[in-house]
Design an enzyme around this catalytic site. Sequence first.
Site, mmCIF file in Angstrom:
data_model
loop_
_atom_site.group_PDB
_atom_site.id
_atom_site.type_symbol
_atom_site.label_atom_id
_atom_site.label_comp_id
_atom_site.label_asym_id
_atom_site.label_seq_id
_atom_site.Cartn_x
_atom_site.Cartn_y
_atom_site.Cartn_z
ATOM 1 N N HIS A 51 -4.652 14.479 -9.639
ATOM 2 C CA HIS A 51 -4.967 12.894 -10.166
ATOM 3 C C HIS A 51 -3.597 12.433 -11.254
ATOM 4 O O HIS A 51 -3.167 11.154 -10.961
ATOM 5 C CB HIS A 51 -6.093 12.759 -10.147
ATOM 6 C CG HIS A 51 -7.260 13.011 -9.229
ATOM 7 N ND1 HIS A 51 -6.963 11.455 -8.174
ATOM 8 C CD2 HIS A 51 -7.770 13.837 -8.880
ATOM 9 C CE1 HIS A 51 -7.764 12.158 -7.568
ATOM 10 N NE2 HIS A 51 -8.566 13.077 -7.625
ATOM 11 N N ASP A 60 -1.156 9.508 -10.628
ATOM 12 C CA ASP A 60 -1.450 7.915 -11.912
ATOM 13 C C ASP A 60 -0.453 7.946 -11.991
ATOM 14 O O ASP A 60 0.608 6.781 -11.868
ATOM 15 C CB ASP A 60 -2.384 8.614 -13.001
ATOM 16 C CG ASP A 60 -3.495 8.249 -13.144
ATOM 17 O OD1 ASP A 60 -4.386 7.870 -11.519
ATOM 18 O OD2 ASP A 60 -4.253 9.094 -13.743
ATOM 19 N N ASN A 72 -2.418 12.908 -4.486
ATOM 20 C CA ASN A 72 -3.568 13.470 -5.474
ATOM 21 C C ASN A 72 -4.056 14.788 -5.520
ATOM 22 O O ASN A 72 -4.218 15.293 -5.706
ATOM 23 C CB ASN A 72 -4.736 12.823 -5.073
ATOM 24 C CG ASN A 72 -4.490 11.192 -5.928
ATOM 25 O OD1 ASN A 72 -3.584 11.501 -7.079
ATOM 26 N ND2 ASN A 72 -4.640 10.195 -5.217
ATOM 27 N N ASP A 125 0.495 -1.345 0.063
ATOM 28 C CA ASP A 125 0.349 -0.416 0.370
ATOM 29 C C ASP A 125 0.375 1.104 0.120
ATOM 30 O O ASP A 125 1.930 1.586 0.763
ATOM 31 C CB ASP A 125 -1.096 -0.181 1.090
ATOM 32 C CG ASP A 125 -1.490 0.770 1.252
ATOM 33 O OD1 ASP A 125 -2.020 2.281 1.020
ATOM 34 O OD2 ASP A 125 -2.741 0.881 0.867
ATOM 35 N N GLU A 143 -4.423 2.515 -4.509
ATOM 36 C CA GLU A 143 -3.154 2.866 -4.237
ATOM 37 C C GLU A 143 -3.093 1.335 -3.797
ATOM 38 O O GLU A 143 -1.433 0.824 -2.980
ATOM 39 C CB GLU A 143 -2.451 3.582 -3.493
ATOM 40 C CG GLU A 143 -3.112 3.241 -1.870
ATOM 41 C CD GLU A 143 -4.315 3.495 -1.582
ATOM 42 O OE1 GLU A 143 -4.512 4.372 -0.214
ATOM 43 O OE2 GLU A 143 -5.453 4.007 -2.890
#
Length: 409
Positions: free
Chosen positions: A272, A276, A267, A259, A302
């Site tokens: 965002h 990504d 973010n 994680d 994530e």
Amino acid sequence: MLDNLISLPTVLVCTFLSTLVVAIFLAFHWLAGRGPLAAGYWCVSMWVGTAASAFLGLRGIIAPELSIGLGNALAAFGYSLTWAGFRAFDDRRVSRLAVAAGPAAWGAAYVLSDTFAADMSLRVILMSVIVSAYSLAMTRELLLGRRREALPSRRVIALLLATHAAIYAARIPFALFAPVADGPAVSPWFAAFALEIFLHTLIVAVSVLILLKERSEFIFRQAARSDALTGVLNRGAFMEEAARALSRKPQGGVLLLLDLDHFKTINDTFGHQAGDKVLCRFASAAIARLDEGMVFGRFGGEEFALLVPDQDLDEGVAFADRLRQDTAALSVGHYGRLISVSVSIGVASALLCEGDLDTLIAAADCALYRAKADGRNRVGVAGPAESLMQVAGRMREADAVAGNMSVAL
């Protein structure tokens, strides 16, 4: 007798019509669908084969330099282009020299040697060598491609091509010991081989269409099993592959749940698009560490999962820590700003969870939660306590089901 049953001109006309139909179909496929490069090679090879059949079928009507010389050169060129199509189908470089070798050998022999041009047996021998060589080369390309993409029809088509190569090579001893006459009447064995050429043309035509169809289906299946952003397995595909791996070795291996730390902050701070980019860079770094047999996928957001089937718990923890260090070394640039990345990892042994995937995931999730609670950017290890928690959870579920049944009664 056989030459009375098999009409060579009729066979050549049928070959011409079959190649023409497939050439038209492939042309529509190539132009309308912007098909792969292989389809382009196969399309051109069919048009070349159509022209070759037309010239060969006009033998005795037009000049031999056209019917025999040009017709056979085009036939050799058609085979070389078909080989190039199989080569391009698996994204391998196509050598122009290899494509030109067959037709050039034929053309040189026919133009430079009057003896060769006048002797049908010599012509048969050279074309047999050329066609057999290209057919075996196509067989090799198909079998090599299985390592990358095991399409169902590869082996069958490879077998058919190898058989065609063997049949064509068998024309050589016939030409040596039963020379064929160069005139309106042909030897019976030559007529039989001409029929095989027609059947082979149909087989190749159908084969390339099947391969194109199977490739499209394979791409769609892969897309359905892959995470659209990172390209790794999605959750459903991971669960399927991991369950299959555990069924083979139920007491072996470890599961890692990974994680990314503070991903929401990334973010919110950078956008965002930056998030990504971080996910893709992390997935690439993890993939670079993978060995054969490992199953890696994105669970969502994530969170990622990695099944390592051939390592014990200590080895799995060491592997997880290397992944953690690789991630900490990442520095993702975004519009002139650097984004630091770290990951927390939970590790659970299949041995503690008796090979049950759901229990294994739950145990690794407990270890991951503890790693994040202890400060993140670390590896948490599931011990017997997590396994006992899963057993207790299953007992509570069983008690709840029994209670519901008693109420219903």
